[in-house]
Write an enzyme that holds these catalytic residues in place. Structure first.
Site, PDB file in Angstrom:
ATOM      1  N   ASP A  92      69.885  12.154  -6.059  1.00 28.46           N
ATOM      2  CA  ASP A  92      70.383  13.196  -6.956  1.00 28.46           C
ATOM      3  C   ASP A  92      71.157  14.203  -6.110  1.00 28.46           C
ATOM      4  OD1 ASP A  92      68.448  11.768  -8.395  1.00 28.46           O
ATOM      5  OD2 ASP A  92      67.727  13.531  -9.462  1.00 28.46           O
ATOM      6  N   LYS A 155      73.228  15.040 -14.368  1.00 24.34           N
ATOM      7  CA  LYS A 155      71.934  15.737 -14.425  1.00 24.34           C
ATOM      8  C   LYS A 155      72.178  17.228 -14.598  1.00 24.34           C
ATOM      9  CE  LYS A 155      67.944  16.679 -11.375  1.00 24.34           C
ATOM     10  NZ  LYS A 155      67.312  16.300 -10.088  1.00 24.34           N
ATOM     11  N   LYS A 185      70.229  13.028 -17.231  1.00 18.50           N
ATOM     12  CA  LYS A 185      68.920  13.493 -16.800  1.00 18.50           C
ATOM     13  C   LYS A 185      68.789  14.987 -17.062  1.00 18.50           C
ATOM     14  CE  LYS A 185      65.876  13.895 -12.750  1.00 18.50           C
ATOM     15  NZ  LYS A 185      65.675  13.495 -11.332  1.00 18.50           N
TER      16      LYS A 185
END
Length: 221
Positions: A92, A155, A185
């Site tokens: 990430d 995300k 996400k």
């Protein structure tokens, strides 16, 4: 057609059980892994300095350029490559939020491409846009850059920015922008089953949670 109610197991399979606190110790990581197995979550997400770990049956995720995103792209790429070499299956990364706010999406694109090329096809790449700090237009631009760069997910948040974490509005906008071609996400400030359900209803396909047990307790078996 009314959607089927969310079950505890279905939500657990969407969770990255997360430990990114600066004070986290190896003992905390061991406890996280034990809890993750007990809860039946999909993945654990750790700081890269805590790798490698032994966590059979769990996907191991980590972060790059975290939490500010103000790292040189080559540093983010090197951090991500080392993490993958040490067993991370997902990374990430945090974009340069200032570049997105300034509308410099070519810089955002180049940043993400650098990390994508560093990890190649060896890891799932999630791109943290820090949605609470961005305008709607900047969220859309950052998501488009992530898709163009070959990311797998967008995300919402690091969970460390003073502007806040995930919102249903941001998740919905991100989901509409990527149109199912990338995952979405939601992460940051999701502490109850109601919060999680709202994010899923808005289009989240993955959840980043540090309070996974409390959230899952709100869903039926």
């Amino acid at each position: 057609m009314t959607p089927a109610p969310l079950t505890r197991a279905a939500v657990a399979d969407m969770i990255d059980h997360t430990l990114l606190a600066p004070q986290a110790s190896p003992a905390d990581v061991d406890a996280l892994i034990v809890e993750a197995r007990k809860l039946g979550v999909y993945a654990i997400c750790l700081s890269p300095s805590m790798l490698p770990v032994r966590a059979p049956g769990l996907v191991v995720a980590t972060v790059a350029g975290f939490p500010s995103g103000k790292h040189h792209s080559l540093v983010k790429g090197a951090e991500a490559r080392l993490a993958v070499d040490q067993g991370a299956a997902e990374v990430d990364m945090v974009i340069d939020v200032g570049a997105a706010l300034a509308g410099d999406f070519n810089a955002v694109l180049a940043d993400i491409i650098t990390v994508r090329e560093a990890t190649r096809d060896r890891a799932v790449l999630k791109v943290i846009v820090e949605s609470a700090a961005l305008t709607d237009a900047a969220i859309v631009g950052a998501c488009r850059a992530a898709e163009q760069a070959g990311a797998d997910f967008v995300k919402t948040s690091t969970g460390f920015h003073p502007a806040g974490g995930a919102s249903a509005h941001a998740v919905r906008l991100m989901a509409e922008t990527v149109g199912g071609r990338l995952g979405v996400k939601a992460s940051g400030g999701i502490r109850t089953a109601e919060d999680a359900a709202a994010m899923i209803a808005a289009g989240a396909t993955r959840l980043g949670l540090s309070k996974s047990a409390a959230v899952l307790d709100g869903f039926p078996d």
